[in-house]
Write a protein that holds these residues in place. Structure first.
Motif, PDB file in Angstrom:
ATOM      1  N   ILE A  57       0.397  -1.284   0.035  1.00  0.00           N
ATOM      2  CA  ILE A  57       0.011  -0.375   0.194  1.00  0.00           C
ATOM      3  C   ILE A  57       0.658   1.570  -0.084  1.00  0.00           C
ATOM      4  O   ILE A  57       1.692   1.612   0.737  1.00  0.00           O
ATOM      5  CB  ILE A  57      -1.034  -0.074   1.139  1.00  0.00           C
ATOM      6  N   ASP A  58       1.018   2.297  -0.619  1.00  0.00           N
ATOM      7  CA  ASP A  58       1.447   2.881  -1.157  1.00  0.00           C
ATOM      8  C   ASP A  58       0.663   4.429  -0.734  1.00  0.00           C
ATOM      9  O   ASP A  58      -0.173   5.140  -1.313  1.00  0.00           O
ATOM     10  CB  ASP A  58       2.028   4.007  -2.859  1.00  0.00           C
ATOM     11  N   ALA A  59       1.036   4.662   0.292  1.00  0.00           N
ATOM     12  CA  ALA A  59      -0.045   5.855   0.889  1.00  0.00           C
ATOM     13  C   ALA A  59       1.377   7.637   1.029  1.00  0.00           C
ATOM     14  O   ALA A  59       1.017   8.496   1.937  1.00  0.00           O
ATOM     15  CB  ALA A  59      -0.721   5.712   2.079  1.00  0.00           C
ATOM     16  N   THR A  60       2.224   7.501   0.347  1.00  0.00           N
ATOM     17  CA  THR A  60       3.104   8.885   0.256  1.00  0.00           C
ATOM     18  C   THR A  60       2.218   9.722   0.209  1.00  0.00           C
ATOM     19  O   THR A  60       3.464  10.531   0.806  1.00  0.00           O
ATOM     20  CB  THR A  60       4.693   8.112  -0.308  1.00  0.00           C
ATOM     21  N   VAL A  66      -4.919   7.937   7.984  1.00  0.00           N
ATOM     22  CA  VAL A  66      -5.845   6.652   6.818  1.00  0.00           C
ATOM     23  C   VAL A  66      -6.534   6.161   8.324  1.00  0.00           C
ATOM     24  O   VAL A  66      -5.935   5.362   8.991  1.00  0.00           O
ATOM     25  CB  VAL A  66      -4.559   5.667   5.993  1.00  0.00           C
ATOM     26  N   ASP A  67      -7.258   5.470   7.623  1.00  0.00           N
ATOM     27  CA  ASP A  67      -7.957   4.148   8.767  1.00  0.00           C
ATOM     28  C   ASP A  67      -7.461   3.176   8.078  1.00  0.00           C
ATOM     29  O   ASP A  67      -8.220   2.551   6.978  1.00  0.00           O
ATOM     30  CB  ASP A  67      -9.592   4.716   8.843  1.00  0.00           C
ATOM     31  N   TRP A  68      -6.306   2.659   8.371  1.00  0.00           N
ATOM     32  CA  TRP A  68      -5.923   1.384   8.237  1.00  0.00           C
ATOM     33  C   TRP A  68      -6.252   0.194   8.731  1.00  0.00           C
ATOM     34  O   TRP A  68      -6.611  -0.598   8.086  1.00  0.00           O
ATOM     35  CB  TRP A  68      -4.344   1.173   8.988  1.00  0.00           C
ATOM     36  N   SER A  69      -6.993   0.134  10.057  1.00  0.00           N
ATOM     37  CA  SER A  69      -8.194  -1.117  10.120  1.00  0.00           C
ATOM     38  C   SER A  69      -8.727  -1.494   9.286  1.00  0.00           C
ATOM     39  O   SER A  69      -9.427  -2.195   8.702  1.00  0.00           O
ATOM     40  CB  SER A  69      -8.753  -0.902  11.510  1.00  0.00           C
ATOM     41  N   SER A  70      -9.934  -0.194   9.112  1.00  0.00           N
ATOM     42  CA  SER A  70     -10.839  -0.822   7.779  1.00  0.00           C
ATOM     43  C   SER A  70     -10.803  -1.098   6.739  1.00  0.00           C
ATOM     44  O   SER A  70     -10.912  -1.680   6.144  1.00  0.00           O
ATOM     45  CB  SER A  70     -12.258   0.450   7.383  1.00  0.00           C
ATOM     46  N   LEU A  71      -9.691   0.332   5.808  1.00  0.00           N
ATOM     47  CA  LEU A  71      -9.135  -0.605   4.683  1.00  0.00           C
ATOM     48  C   LEU A  71      -8.331  -1.999   4.798  1.00  0.00           C
ATOM     49  O   LEU A  71      -8.246  -2.568   3.436  1.00  0.00           O
ATOM     50  CB  LEU A  71      -7.893   0.968   4.822  1.00  0.00           C
ATOM     51  N   LEU A  72      -7.003  -1.993   5.692  1.00  0.00           N
ATOM     52  CA  LEU A  72      -7.340  -3.544   5.964  1.00  0.00           C
ATOM     53  C   LEU A  72      -8.004  -4.507   5.230  1.00  0.00           C
ATOM     54  O   LEU A  72      -8.112  -5.575   4.752  1.00  0.00           O
ATOM     55  CB  LEU A  72      -6.164  -3.809   6.753  1.00  0.00           C
ATOM     56  N   LYS A  73      -9.614  -4.670   6.667  1.00  0.00           N
ATOM     57  CA  LYS A  73     -10.473  -5.183   5.814  1.00  0.00           C
ATOM     58  C   LYS A  73     -11.418  -5.593   5.063  1.00  0.00           C
ATOM     59  O   LYS A  73     -11.622  -6.172   4.813  1.00  0.00           O
ATOM     60  CB  LYS A  73     -11.252  -5.258   7.657  1.00  0.00           C
ATOM     61  N   ALA A  74     -11.311  -4.118   4.924  1.00  0.00           N
ATOM     62  CA  ALA A  74     -11.772  -4.124   2.900  1.00  0.00           C
ATOM     63  C   ALA A  74     -11.204  -4.604   1.796  1.00  0.00           C
ATOM     64  O   ALA A  74     -11.212  -5.699   1.313  1.00  0.00           O
ATOM     65  CB  ALA A  74     -11.593  -2.790   2.637  1.00  0.00           C
ATOM     66  N   GLN A  90       2.737   9.919  10.797  1.00  0.00           N
ATOM     67  CA  GLN A  90       1.961   9.004  11.764  1.00  0.00           C
ATOM     68  C   GLN A  90       1.001   8.268  10.612  1.00  0.00           C
ATOM     69  O   GLN A  90       0.785   7.140  11.767  1.00  0.00           O
ATOM     70  CB  GLN A  90       0.962  10.603  12.158  1.00  0.00           C
ATOM     71  N   ASN A  91       1.084   8.123   9.121  1.00  0.00           N
ATOM     72  CA  ASN A  91       0.069   7.186   8.549  1.00  0.00           C
ATOM     73  C   ASN A  91       1.121   6.165   8.678  1.00  0.00           C
ATOM     74  O   ASN A  91       0.751   4.842   8.957  1.00  0.00           O
ATOM     75  CB  ASN A  91       0.084   7.920   7.621  1.00  0.00           C
ATOM     76  N   LEU A  92       2.772   6.277   8.838  1.00  0.00           N
ATOM     77  CA  LEU A  92       3.281   4.485   9.172  1.00  0.00           C
ATOM     78  C   LEU A  92       3.259   3.973   9.867  1.00  0.00           C
ATOM     79  O   LEU A  92       3.089   2.846   9.860  1.00  0.00           O
ATOM     80  CB  LEU A  92       4.926   5.617   8.494  1.00  0.00           C
ATOM     81  N   GLU A  93       3.359   4.675  11.116  1.00  0.00           N
ATOM     82  CA  GLU A  93       3.843   4.994  12.537  1.00  0.00           C
ATOM     83  C   GLU A  93       2.333   3.437  12.646  1.00  0.00           C
ATOM     84  O   GLU A  93       2.383   2.495  12.888  1.00  0.00           O
ATOM     85  CB  GLU A  93       3.830   5.885  13.402  1.00  0.00           C
TER      86      GLU A  93
END
Length: 271
Positions: A57-60, A66-74, A90-93
């Motif tokens: 996933i490239d969010a650079t 980003v709502d990482w939990s919801s995105l990963l589930k999707a 903060q997105n990387l962390e």
């Protein structure tokens, strides 16, 4: 007394170099509703092509969270397998807290990968080493002989062309890293051919072909008989659900990007 008896048996495992092909999913917004809707549509258009693929996933480009939990589930709901992330601050962390590993694809060529005329058959790529001379070493050599000519830097290795001299059956995948791929034989339905450069299929192309896998927009796909399931160049893809135009179906053809659009042309086209 020797302590050799207490040492572990090293033959139990080995470390081997390996190349992992992964799809890069580039985020252009942090809005989860928009991301989820786009993901649903992309996966619908692509059919089963990306199922069970490893993805990074490239969010650079994003500064919003980003709502990482919801995105990963999707992503996992579509049978995509997130293995890494590219992000900042903060997105990387936050992504790492969700179990993703930070990866760096900055060294991957993104465009203008030079084609090679080499006829060498290769299925592996050599590792690159630092050929530049360090400043400390440079200053310590030949200080008393200032007129000595400095050694020339070695030329960068040219990526080898991978040549497959056999048909590819359903379920088989071939990836030519860093160069072109030539297949002498049929690419069956369910087979996949992928290359960072161009793809040449001397036989029926009935499976999936992805050229310019690392973003080379000048990459092309050539085949002597076109009847594919999916075609892609530099991430721009087309799923072939209906029959192609009669001018190219089951005929020699070339596939290329023109103005960010995937064009399929007969090889004898004058345009």
């Amino acid at each position: 007394m020797s302590d050799s008896s207490s040492k572990a048996d090293l033959s139990a495992l080995d470390f081997k170099s390996a190349t992992l092909y992964a799809v890069r999913v580039v985020l252009h917004t942090a809005n989860f509703s928009a991301l989820n809707a786009a993901l649903d549509q992309r996966m619908k258009d692509a059919g089963a092509f990306f199922e069970n693929e490893a993805i990074v996933i490239d969010a650079t480009a994003l500064t919003e969270n980003v709502d990482w939990s919801s995105l990963l589930k999707a992503l996992k709901a579509h049978k995509l397998l997130p293995i890494g992330v590219m992000a900042n601050n903060q997105n990387l962390e936050a992504a790492q807290r969700e179990g993703l590993t930070a990866v760096d694809l900055s060294s991957a060529p993104s465009k203008n990968i030079a084609p090679t005329s080499s006829e060498t058959v290769s299925t592996t790529q050599g590792t690159q080493t630092d050929t530049s001379l360090s400043s400390e070493a440079a200053s310590s050599q030949n200080t008393a002989h200032s007129q000595t000519q400095a050694p020339k830097a070695p030329a960068e290795p040219v990526p080898a062309t991978m040549v497959i001299n056999r048909p590819l059956r359903s379920g088989q995948r071939v990836y030519a890293k860093g160069g072109d791929l030539i297949v002498v034989g049929m690419v069956s339905q369910g087979a996949e051919v992928i290359a960072d450069g161009n793809i040449h299929v001397y036989g029926p192309l009935r499976g999936k072909a992805m050229a310019g896998a690392r973003g080379d927009t000048n990459a092309r796909i050539f085949t002597t008989q076109l009847d594919p399931e999916l075609l892609a160049v530099a991430g721009v893809y087309r799923v072939i659900e209906a029959s192609l135009e009669t001018s190219v179906r089951n005929k020699p053809a070339i596939i290329q990007l023109i103005n960010d659009k995937l064009d399929i042309l007969p090889l004898d086209s004058k345009g």
